[in-house]
Design an enzyme around this catalytic site. Structure first.
Site, short mmCIF file in Angstrom:
data_model
loop_
_atom_site.label_atom_id
_atom_site.label_comp_id
_atom_site.label_asym_id
_atom_site.label_seq_id
_atom_site.Cartn_x
_atom_site.Cartn_y
_atom_site.Cartn_z
N SER A 136 0.94 7.87 2.41
CA SER A 136 1.17 7.39 3.77
C SER A 136 0.92 5.90 3.94
O SER A 136 1.54 5.28 4.81
CB SER A 136 0.34 8.20 4.76
OG SER A 136 -1.01 8.26 4.35
N HIS B 245 5.53 12.61 4.95
CA HIS B 245 6.44 11.46 5.08
C HIS B 245 7.73 11.61 4.29
O HIS B 245 8.63 10.78 4.43
CB HIS B 245 5.74 10.18 4.62
CG HIS B 245 4.57 9.81 5.48
ND1 HIS B 245 4.71 9.17 6.68
CD2 HIS B 245 3.25 10.04 5.33
CE1 HIS B 245 3.51 8.99 7.23
NE2 HIS B 245 2.61 9.51 6.43
N LYS C 50 6.50 13.98 12.43
CA LYS C 50 7.09 12.76 11.89
C LYS C 50 8.62 12.86 11.99
O LYS C 50 9.15 12.70 13.08
CB LYS C 50 6.53 12.48 10.52
CG LYS C 50 5.07 12.04 10.71
CD LYS C 50 4.21 11.87 9.52
CE LYS C 50 2.83 11.44 10.02
NZ LYS C 50 1.74 11.77 9.11
C1 PLP Z 1 0.39 12.25 9.37
C2 PLP Z 1 -0.10 12.95 8.18
C3 PLP Z 1 -0.77 14.17 8.27
C4 PLP Z 1 -1.21 14.72 9.58
O1 PLP Z 1 -0.15 15.25 10.27
P1 PLP Z 1 -0.33 15.48 11.85
O2 PLP Z 1 0.75 16.42 12.19
O3 PLP Z 1 -0.20 14.14 12.48
O4 PLP Z 1 -1.70 16.05 12.04
C5 PLP Z 1 -1.09 14.82 7.10
N1 PLP Z 1 -0.78 14.30 5.90
C6 PLP Z 1 -0.16 13.12 5.77
C7 PLP Z 1 0.16 12.62 4.42
C8 PLP Z 1 0.19 12.40 6.91
O5 PLP Z 1 0.77 11.22 6.78
#
Ligand code: PLP
Length: 399
Positions: A188, A216, A247
Site C-alpha cells: 500500500s 490495492h 477501494k
Molecule cells: C486499505 C487496506 C486495508 C484495510 O481495508 P479497509 O476496508 O479500509 O479496512 C487492508 N489491507 C490493505 C493492504 C489496505 O491497503
C-alpha cells in the site's frame, strides 16, 4: 484535599513528542464526493484541489449507478442491518454480493466482513493460534500486523518481497505447528507487487497456507480485474484472497474468498464476523453495482493504470527516482517528515492534494508523498500534477 492525579496527564507529553517529531496530523475534510477535484476545507475557506489520495481507483464511489444502488437499498432495507449475520443481520444483497465476489475471483465461496481491516483480523485469527507460526512480509499493511499479533501465533517477519527469506523463516517451524504465509498483493505504501508465484512455491514446499491481501490490486490488475494473483497466474494456489469493498469498489466493507470449507470455518471462527454487525445493505448494494461496472468496463482499470504510469514517467523525466507503478500508487520518497510536509504544502500551492505519509505508516527516514490516480482523472490532471510535483520536489531539495 489535593485533587486526584490526572491518570491521562501523560497524553500531553505524548502529543508534544509527536509534534516535536513533525508527526502531528490534522483531519482534513472536503465538501464533495471522492471526485478528481474536490473542495478541500481550509482556514481560508474552501479550496478546489486535484485529489491524488483516493484509493477509489476506478472512480466508482460517485458513479450514478453505484449511488442509485445504495439509495435503492436504503429504501428497501433501511440504513442499518440491525444485527450480526449469524443473528438476523443478513439481507439479500449480502448473499448476492458474496456469490458474485466468489464467481468473480474463481473461488467456491466468499464471506463479507465490515472492512478489509476486519477481514484480515478474521482470517488470520481463525487459521492460526498459540503454538503456530505466521510468516509475514515486513511491509505488510498494519491490519495484517495487528491480525498476526492478535492471533497469538509466533510472528516471523521476512524481508520485503523476499521468498527465500520467507522459506528460511518457515524452515524450522515446530513440527505440528500450523503455518501461514501472508502478504499484501500490491503494497500500500510502495505500490509494488508481491512475488506471489515464488511465495506459492514456498508455502507449498513448507506445508503453509497462503493468504493474500489484495486491497490495492483487486479490481485494478489481472484478467477481469481479478487482482494480483490472477495477474501473476497463481490465483488457484492462494488459499485465502482478502480484499476490500472500499477501494476499487468505492464502498465500505471487506471480504475473504476461498474454498467452501474455508469460508464455512470463517463463518464459525472469524470473530470479527461472528461478533460484528452486518454491513448496511446500501454499502453492500453499492459494491455490487460497482462490481458490475468494473467487469463491464475494463477500460476503467486500463486507464487508471495508464495514468499512474504517466505520472511516474513525468516524475522520472524530471530526474526523480520513481519506479514504474504496476497498479495505481505512485510514491515519491523524500526522506524526512519535514521534507514530506513541506512538499505537501508546496503541492497545495499548486492546488494538488497528495498526502505526506510519515511513520508509523512507513519506516522512519522514508517519509513520502503518495499519489494515487483514478480512472476519472483527465490526462490534463496528470500533466498538472507532474508540474506541481516538479516544483514541490525542487523546493524540497529532493532529486
Ligand atoms: C486499505 C487496506 C486495508 C484495510 O481495508 P479497509 O476496508 O479500509 O479496512 C487492508 N489491507 C490493505 C493492504 C489496505 O491497503
Amino acid at each position: 484535599m489535593s485533587p486526584a492525579p490526572d491518570p491521562l496527564a501523560w497524553l500531553d507529553d505524548g502529543l508534544a513528542a509527536l509534534e516535536a517529531d513533525e508527526q502531528l496530523r490534522a483531519l482534513r475534510h472536503h465538501d464533495s464526493g471522492a471526485e478528481p477535484w474536490i473542495d478541500l476545507e481550509t482556514a481560508a475557506g474552501p479550496r478546489r484541489v486535484l485529489h491524488l489520495c483516493s484509493n477509489g481507483y476506478l472512480g466508482l464511489a460517485t458513479h450514478p449507478e453505484v449511488v442509485e444502488a445504495a439509495a435503492a437499498a436504503a429504501r428497501d432495507y433501511g440504513a442499518g442491518s440491525g444485527a450480526a449475520r449469524l443473528i438476523t443481520g443478513g439481507q439479500p444483497p449480502h448473499r448476492e454480493l458474496e456469490t458474485e465476489l466468489a464467481a468473480w475471483k474463481g473461488a467456491e465461496d466468499a464471506l463479507l466482513l465490515s472492512s478489509g481491516y476486519l477481514a484480515n483480523l478474521g482470517v488470520v485469527t481463525a487459521l492460526v493460534g498459540r503454538g503456530d507460526v505466521v510468516v509475514s512480509d515486513e511491509l505488510n499493511h498494519a491490519s495484517i500486523i495487528d491480525a498476526c499479533r492478535l492471533s497469538r501465533a509466533e510472528v516471523r517477519v521476512y524481508r520485503h518481497a523476499d521468498p527465500d527469506h520467507a522459506a528460511a523463516r518457515l524452515a524450522d517451524a515446530p513440527a505440528g505447528a500450523r503455518r501461514l504465509v501472508i502478504t499484501d498483493g500490491v503494497f500500500s505504501m510502495d505500490g509494488d507487487l508481491a512475488p506471489l508465484p515464488a511465495l506459492c512455491d514456498v508455502a507449498e514446499r513448507h506445508g503453509a497456507a497462503l493468504v493474500v491481501d489484495d486491497a490495492h490490486g483487486s479490481g485494478v490488475l489481472g484478467p477481469d480485474g481479478r487482482g494480483t494473483a490472477a495477474a501473476l497466474g497463481c490465483e488457484d494456489r492462494v488459499d485465502a484472497l482478502v480484499a476490500t469493498l472500499s477501494k476499487a469498489l468505492g464502498s465500505l466493507g471487506g471480504y475473504v474468498a476461498g474454498s467452501a470449507r474455508l469460508i464455512r470455518w470463517l463463518r464459525h471462527r472469524a470473530r470479527p464476523f461472528v461478533f460484528d454487525t452486518a454491513l448496511p445493505a446500501p454499502a453492500v448494494a453499492a459494491a455490487r453495482a460497482a462490481l458490475g461496472v468494473l467487469r463491464r468496463e475494463p477500460e476503467r482499470r486500463e486507464r487508471a493504470r495508464r495514468l499512474a504510469g504517466d505520472l511516474a514517467d513525468g516524475l522520472r523525466a524530471a530526474g526523480h527516482a520513481v519506479a514504474a507503478p504496476p497498479a495505481c500508487i505512485v510514491p515519491v520518497v523524500v526522506g524526512s517528515n519535514r521534507a514530506a510536509l513541506d512538499g505537501m504544502a508546496r503541492l497545495l500551492e499548486d492546488d494538488v492534494l497528495a498526502v505526506a505519509i510519515r511513520p508509523p505508516s512507513v519506516a522512519p527516514g522514508t517519509a513520502r508523498l503518495r499519489a494515487t490516480v483514478m480512472a476519472t482523472h483527465a490526462d490534463d490532471d496528470v500533466a498538472h500534477a507532474v508540474g506541481a510535483f516538479r516544483r514541490a520536489l525542487a523546493t524540497a531539495g529532493v532529486g
